[in-house]
Design an enzyme around this catalytic site. Structure first.
Site, PDB file in Angstrom:
ATOM      1  N   CYS A 111      -9.657  32.165  17.011  1.00 29.72           N
ATOM      2  CA  CYS A 111     -10.270  33.159  17.902  1.00 29.72           C
ATOM      3  C   CYS A 111      -9.555  34.509  17.852  1.00 29.72           C
ATOM      4  O   CYS A 111     -10.206  35.564  17.790  1.00 29.72           O
ATOM      5  CB  CYS A 111     -10.311  32.630  19.329  1.00 29.72           C
ATOM      6  N   HIS A 228      -9.546  37.189  25.130  1.00 27.05           N
ATOM      7  CA  HIS A 228      -8.260  37.496  24.495  1.00 27.05           C
ATOM      8  C   HIS A 228      -8.144  39.006  24.291  1.00 27.05           C
ATOM      9  O   HIS A 228      -9.094  39.662  23.851  1.00 27.05           O
ATOM     10  CB  HIS A 228      -8.158  36.830  23.125  1.00 27.05           C
TER      11      HIS A 228
END
Length: 327
Positions: A111, A228
């Site tokens: 990710c 994130h």
């Protein structure tokens, strides 16, 4: 993944839901229909064109070869095959051409890597030489157990007990996540970097097809549920202006500029929840090096960082007729 397939109106005639025996019998909704989850078997992939895997590396290693044997193309969200030389590691905005070389298995990158390379790719014409990156990673990257643990800690405040242990990869003692920042994502390796940090190095080089790109990573976990964030400094082959960078990013597929700090507009995790875009802002020149620019990147780690990217890969396979061949 199921939600993204429905939202993007993916062209399918049948959706088959497979899981471990303990999940078999559950029902999930897709396009107004109730679908029953089946226990995965050796013959579960007969008649399947695309198999989206997101059940961990061990499951992928066990069942992906069976799916390929049944002539399905596997898009794997685990780390099992990412660095295998003959397996494409793909972000559709960056290297869709790699899909044409698949031998039945395609790896979905980590990710943190995905959102980084979407931005770096947009700036490749400036000559990428070095990337220094610090991540601020959401706990959802560790799964539902970590989300639940963070909520328990937040509810108990600073009085959190060991019964709410945050599931660190290898901490020998209790480290609270709530109201804290933990400079460890995944396990530490012999070189002093964590496994997550080395993924940023190795996967970025593979996707960008720059095997000697200098990447200096620090991966940090923060008490955020989704999204994130990454603070990035990129050094280019020549002096670069902020305006050049902004123009390239504004034109880039999959990138959304959020770069009006004077108006209080810059990327943050709450902004990106539910989006498949990668947001970038705080773009500024390095104070001491005219070849370097710094910026802040944020993306939904469960969408662009996982499910959304996997479905985009499947869409590319269909669009380019890269299905149905024997492997």
């Amino acid at each position: 993944m199921i939600e993204v397939l429905e939202q993007r109106n993916f062209p399918l005639s049948e959706l088959r839901l497979l899981a471990s025996p303990r999940s078999a019998g559950q029902t999930l909704s897709y396009a107004g229909e109730k679908l029953q989850v089946e226990a995965v078997q050796e013959d579960s992939f007969e008649g399947v064109d695309i198999a989206l895997f997101s059940a961990g590396a061990n499951t992928s290693k066990q069942y992906a070869p069976l799916a390929v044997r049944s002539h399905a193309v596997v898009v794997d969200n685990s780390s099992a095959y990412r660095m295998q030389e003959d397996v494409p590691l793909v972000v559709p905005e960056v290297n869709p051409h790699a899909l044409s070389r698949h031998k039945g298995i395609i790896a979905n990158p980590n990710c943190s890597t995905i959102q980084l390379v979407v931005v770096l790719h947009a700036l490749r014409s400036l000559g990428l030489e070095e990337v220094v990156i610090s991540t601020y990673q959401a706990v959802s990257g560790m799964g539902q157990t970590a989300i639940d643990a963070l909520h328990r800690e937040l509810e108990s405040g600073f009085a959190a007990k060991e019964s709410t242990l945050f599931p660190m990869a290898s901490a020998p003692f209790y480290v609270p996540m709530a109201f804290n920042v933990l400079p460890q994502c995944d396990v530490f390796l012999e070189n002093g970097y964590t496994k997550e940090e080395m993924k940023l190095v190795q996967e970025s080089r593979k996707i960008l097809e720059q095997p000697t790109l200098r990447v200096a990573p620090t991966a940090v976990r923060v008490p955020v549920v989704y999204g994130h964030s990454e603070s990035v400094r990129v050094t280019f082959a020549r002096p670069v202006s902020v305006e050049e960078v902004r123009v390239l990013l504004a034109q880039a597929e999959g990138v959304s500029l959020a770069d009006r700090p004077e108006e209080g507009i810059w990327p943050h995790p709450r902004m990106v929840e539910g989006s498949g875009q990668t947001f970038v802002g705080r773009i500024r020149s390095d104070l001491f090096d005219e070849r370097s620019v710094q910026f802040f990147i944020v993306a939904d780690n469960l969408l662009k960082g996982a499910a959304y990217n996997a479905v985009q890969i499947a869409e590319e396979l269909v669009k380019n007729d890269w299905l149905g061949k024997e492997h």
